[in-house]
Each structure stands twice: as structure tokens, then as C-alpha cells.
Design a protein around this motif. Structure first.
Motif, PDB file in Angstrom:
ATOM      1  N   ALA A  72       0.811  -1.224   0.000  1.00 58.84           N
ATOM      2  CA  ALA A  72       0.000   0.000   0.000  1.00 58.84           C
ATOM      3  C   ALA A  72       0.838   1.266   0.000  1.00 58.84           C
ATOM      4  CB  ALA A  72      -0.927   0.007   1.218  1.00 58.84           C
ATOM      5  N   CYS A  73       2.067   1.187   0.498  1.00 56.91           N
ATOM      6  CA  CYS A  73       2.912   2.380   0.634  1.00 56.91           C
ATOM      7  C   CYS A  73       3.439   2.838  -0.721  1.00 56.91           C
ATOM      8  CB  CYS A  73       4.082   2.093   1.575  1.00 56.91           C
ATOM      9  SG  CYS A  73       5.155   3.522   1.836  1.00 56.91           S
ATOM     10  N   PRO A  74       3.126   4.084  -1.140  1.00 51.26           N
ATOM     11  CA  PRO A  74       3.633   4.568  -2.425  1.00 51.26           C
ATOM     12  C   PRO A  74       5.107   4.952  -2.387  1.00 51.26           C
ATOM     13  CG  PRO A  74       2.335   6.266  -1.368  1.00 51.26           C
ATOM     14  CD  PRO A  74       2.205   5.042  -0.516  1.00 51.26           C
ATOM     15  N   GLU A  75       5.664   5.105  -1.186  1.00 50.96           N
ATOM     16  CA  GLU A  75       7.100   5.331  -1.054  1.00 50.96           C
ATOM     17  C   GLU A  75       7.791   3.963  -1.072  1.00 50.96           C
ATOM     18  OE1 GLU A  75       8.114   8.518  -0.994  1.00 50.96           O
ATOM     19  OE2 GLU A  75       5.999   9.007  -1.135  1.00 50.96           O
ATOM     20  N   HIS A  76       9.109   3.939  -1.209  1.00 47.60           N
ATOM     21  CA  HIS A  76       9.820   2.666  -1.276  1.00 47.60           C
ATOM     22  C   HIS A  76      10.644   2.434  -0.019  1.00 47.60           C
ATOM     23  CE1 HIS A  76       8.667   1.896  -5.398  1.00 47.60           C
ATOM     24  NE2 HIS A  76       9.077   3.098  -5.745  1.00 47.60           N
ATOM     25  N   ASP A  77      10.631   1.196   0.441  1.00 47.35           N
ATOM     26  CA  ASP A  77      11.464   0.756   1.568  1.00 47.35           C
ATOM     27  C   ASP A  77      11.217   1.528   2.858  1.00 47.35           C
ATOM     28  OD1 ASP A  77      12.660  -1.284   0.192  1.00 47.35           O
ATOM     29  OD2 ASP A  77      14.359  -0.085  -0.475  1.00 47.35           O
ATOM     30  N   ILE A  78       9.971   1.926   3.087  1.00 43.38           N
ATOM     31  CA  ILE A  78       9.621   2.481   4.402  1.00 43.38           C
ATOM     32  C   ILE A  78       9.410   1.327   5.373  1.00 43.38           C
ATOM     33  CG2 ILE A  78       8.015   3.930   5.707  1.00 43.38           C
ATOM     34  CD1 ILE A  78       9.577   5.438   3.581  1.00 43.38           C
ATOM     35  N   LEU A  79       8.746   0.282   4.885  1.00 41.74           N
ATOM     36  CA  LEU A  79       8.458  -0.909   5.692  1.00 41.74           C
ATOM     37  C   LEU A  79       9.005  -2.153   4.995  1.00 41.74           C
ATOM     38  CD1 LEU A  79       4.743  -0.037   6.510  1.00 41.74           C
ATOM     39  CD2 LEU A  79       6.526  -0.277   8.240  1.00 41.74           C
ATOM     40  N   GLY A  80       9.292  -3.171   5.788  1.00 44.38           N
ATOM     41  CA  GLY A  80       9.752  -4.448   5.259  1.00 44.38           C
ATOM     42  C   GLY A  80       9.383  -5.566   6.227  1.00 44.38           C
ATOM     43  N   ILE A  81       9.583  -6.824   5.803  1.00 46.24           N
ATOM     44  CA  ILE A  81       9.303  -7.985   6.659  1.00 46.24           C
ATOM     45  C   ILE A  81      10.616  -8.533   7.186  1.00 46.24           C
ATOM     46  CG2 ILE A  81       8.320 -10.294   6.804  1.00 46.24           C
ATOM     47  CD1 ILE A  81       6.213  -8.190   6.384  1.00 46.24           C
TER      48      ILE A  81
END
Length: 445
Positions: A72-81
């Protein structure tokens, strides 16, 4: 006997297959975790791991590793698993749009302001967007929600709340004065028109507020938003001009006139209502006031000799009309880098930043900057500070004590902006510092 061995083979084969699938799945998880851990390590080295504003916080006990927040995040690499749970990678690049908050199927994400170490100054507002001064409401970026969709929604809700206290026998000239014509202010003005409130909207610059000061080619990341009197607007990627055209159309269609170049200096309480005083001497009286002025309405200055020269600017409006100039761009954020990149093809551009590395850039801007440097399209001076600005030159000093003077035609300063603390305090509004406080969270039942 054959039946027994057949069953052993069948069950053994199934077990072997399941074990193989599980092994592949675990290896994939470990590889992904290692990639995320490496990204976190790099983010910490580059100073991108710590948040600077609104950012997501993951409840690991509720996270089920659906990956919906990442998609859902339009930015890249804000969240990860990492290790089977969502985690924050580049928190400082988060723009607070809240897409991850709404996408998570288990409501495991909340949006926080500040951390235990780094506080964020915000005016005091309650759940109805009213400040500690009864009758003064706050919406949008100054209240902590800077993204367009969130600001639009806050402006609408704030007017709905304040409308309940309007007294029609009041002697005030207006029911409501809206200060600021950015996304929150425009939405508030439209909602006030829908509710038939007598309203005036004052903007210190031009329609669009902060959006109007974006470089012309800047991409605005947003989500579908619901504008009062207009309906649903779906803009996922658009440039500034498209967004400003939308504001102009919506206000024109509804007969709304924004009072531009009306900077509000002071708000006073008089005879049971508010007196709003502008820089040009004009005064407005109203029962309610909604502040939607943003945190960066007044640009931060360098306070160096020559900064008042006509060649010094704090925003870039028409880069395509600037050519064959020696230009100095000052700043280390996205606005400074984007402006330098827009000016570089047709000018001689130098980018000055007071720190050792660019730590707050979006990944795309960081990539484009690196490419421009390698292709020698612009020059970057790190650990540098402007000491004076002359008619035809500019002087800088570096952290190691070295000084430099360079030929210069134009200076663009993008040093950010400050919360208008004195303005708010003079109006009686309390300022509090948030250290890791949830601004948007799901209610647990």
C-alpha cells in the motif's frame, strides 16, 4: 504387506513434499529478513532509520506478515518484513499518508509523532480539532497531519465540529475566518459554504498554500480524497499544476473567492468574538477561527548579510524560465534537491548543504542526485554554510575552516520552516512536545 508399504511410500512422499515446501518457505523468509536487515543497517548509516515526523509503528503481536502495508505504501522501503513481522526501515522518508494504517488487515499499525529521543512541537488540540482557546480550531499540517488527503479530511471535520457552536445573533462580521488556503483551508472553506456559514478565507501567499510553492514538476503523492461540494477525487500521482487547477475549479464552481496576500499577524478576543488582524492593517471579526497555515508557511532564513537582496528566493515557481545563470541552492531536503535538479540542465548549479550527508531524501531523489553528480551536471558542497551574499557573488565557509567565494546570479534557500510559535502563543494557544505519541490508531474492542 504391499498395502502397508504403499501407504508408507505415499505418506512418506507427502511428508517429504511438505517438509520441502516448509524448507523453501523458511529459506525465503530468512533471505528476505537478511535483505531487510541490510537495508536497516544502511538506513542507520545514512541517518534514515529515525523518524523526523509522522511515521508507522508496528504491533508485532498483531502482525501476521500479510505484506499489505508494504504494497500500500507509495514510497519505497519504508516498511519491510523481518523475522516474519513488519518493521520500519527508512522511517525518516515516511510522509505520513496513512496508507499502511488503512491497509493492514489486523490493525497492527498506528501512526506516531516523535520518538522517545526526538520530540515534535505541536499546538494543543482535542479530538474535535479545537485548541485550548475555545473557538480557535486547527487542521492540517500544523496539527500533525500534513499529507493532502489527511489535511482535506481534517479541514472538513473541523468545520463540522465548529459549526455546532455558531450563534446566529452574534455581532461578528463573519461566522468563520479560515486562515490558510492549502488543502485543509480549501476543504474547510468548501464545507463552510455547504453549511451556509458566512466565511472569509485569508492566505498569506496564493491559492494552494504550501502546494503552490512546490517546484512545477514536483510529483504529489496522495490518495483518493473527498472534497466537500465536489465529491471523490482520485489522484495518486500528479504534478503541482494539476492540483492547483483542481483547487481553482472547485472554488470557482462554488463561487468562493480566496483573499490572497493577506498575512495574519495577530488574533485577539474582543466583545465575545475574535478580531483577526492582517499585516496590511485590515481587520476581520468572527465567531470562530480555523488555522490551516501549515508548519512551513514562513521560510527559515539563514540570517546572513545580503539575504535581503532581490536575487534571493525561498521557493522555485518557474524553473523553465531560468537559464544561463550561476545558481546556488541551499538545503539538504527533497525541495532543495528537486529544485537543483530542475535548474541544472540549463544553468550552472551548486548545491550547498551544512551536513556531511543527505539524510532525508526520498530514494528517487537520492538516485537522481547521485546520477547528476556523476554526470557533472551540478556541483555539491557538503559541510558548507553560506556566510554572506553579494550582488554578483556568494561566500561560503566549510567545517574544516576553509572559505570559498563563487560567482553567483541567484540564490534559492530551502532551509525549511518553523512552527509559528510566537503567533500561536500570542493567541493563547499552548504548544506541547510529543515524544512518541499515537496520532492515529485503531480502537481495540
Amino acid at each position: 504387506m504391499e498395502s502397508f508399504w504403499e501407504k508408507i511410500l505415499i505418506y512418506g512422499g507427502v511428508a517429504f513434499f511438505l517438509i520441502g515446501v516448509l524448507y523453501i518457505y523458511i529459506r525465503k523468509l530468512r533471505r528476505e529478513s537478511k535483505r531487510v536487515e541490510e537495508k536497516i543497517r544502511v538506513a542507520k548509516e545514512e541517518g534514515l532509520h529515525e523518524p523526523v515526523s509522522l511515521h508507522p509503528v508496528v504491533d508485532v503481536n498483531s502482525c501476521i506478515q500479510s505484506g499489505a502495508c508494504i504494497r500500500a505504501c507509495p514510497e519505497h522501503d519504508i516498511l519491510g518484513i523481518r523475522n516474519g513481522k513488519a518493521t520500519v526501515i527508512n522511517a525518516s522518508r515516511c510522509v505520513g499518508h496513512g496508507a499502511c494504517f488503512h491497509a493492514c488487515p489486523t490493525q497492527a499499525i498506528s501512526l506516531f509523532l516523535g520518538t522517545e529521543k526526538r520530540g515534535v512541537d505541536l499546538p494543543h488540540v482535542n479530538q474535535y480539532f479545537e485548541s485550548n482557546v475555545k473557538g480557535i480550531f486547527i487542521a492540517g499540517e500544523m496539527g500533525g497531519m500534513g499529507l493532502i488527503r489527511n489535511a482535506v479530511e481534517q479541514g472538513r471535520q473541523a468545520v463540522n465540529n465548529l459549526a455546532k457552536g455558531i450563534q446566529y445573533e452574534s455581532k461578528a462580521e463573519y461566522d468563520l475566518v479560515v486562515v490558510g488556503a492549502g488543502p485543509a483551508g480549501i476543504s474547510a472553506t468548501l464545507e463552510a459554504r455547504r453549511l451556509k456559514l458566512k466565511t472569509v478565507t485569508l492566505e498569506q501567499d496564493t491559492l494552494g498554500g504550501t502546494v503552490a510553492s512546490f517546484p512545477r514538476a514536483k510529483i504529489v503523492m496522495t490518495s483518493p480524497m473527498d472534497l466537500p461540494l465536489h465529491g471523490k477525487v482520485k489522484l495518486f500521482e500528479t504534478d503541482k499544476n494539476e492540483l492547483l487547477d483542481l483547487w481553482e475549479k472547485v472554488t470557482a464552481d462554488n463561487g468562493i473567492s480566496i483573499h490572497e496576500n493577506k498575512k495574519v499577524d495577530k488574533i485577539e478576543i474582543q466583545n465575545g468574538h475574535f478580531k483577526v488582524l492582517c499585516h496590511n492593517g485590515e481587520e476581520y471579526t468572527a465567531q470562530k477561527v480555523l488555522l490551516a497555515i501549515g508548519r512551513r508557511g514562513t521560510p527559515r532564513k539563514l540570517n546572513v548579510p545580503g539575504e535581503d537582496l532581490p536575487k534571493v528566493y525561498y521557493r522555485l515557481l518557474e524553473p523553465e524560465f531560468v537559464s544561463d545563470k550561476d545558481i546556488l541552492v541551499v538545503g539538504g531536503g527533497d525541495s532543495a534537491v528537486e529544485s537543483a535538479l530542475l535548474l541544472a540542465p540549463q544553468n550552472r548549479v551548486t548545491l550547498s548543504y551544512r551536513k556531511e550527508t543527505f539524510s532525508r531524501l526520498k530514494s528517487k531523489n537520492n538516485e537522481l542526485l547521485g546520477k547528476a553528480i556523476s554526470e557533472k551536471k551540478l556541483e555539491v558542497l557538503l559541510n558548507s554554510n553560506v556566510t554572506s551574499i553579494g550582488e554578483t557573488d556568494v561566500s561560503l565557509q566549510f567545517e574544516d575552516g576553509k572559505a570559498m567565494e563563487m560567482k553567483n546570479d541567484l540564490v534559492y534557500i530551502f532551509a525549511g520552516g518553523e512552527l509559528p510559535t510566537e503567533f500561536l502563543k500570542n493567541a493563547g494557544i499552548e504548544i506541547t512536545r510529543k515524544f512518541g505519541e499515537a496520532i492515529l490508531k485503531h480502537e481495540r474492542r
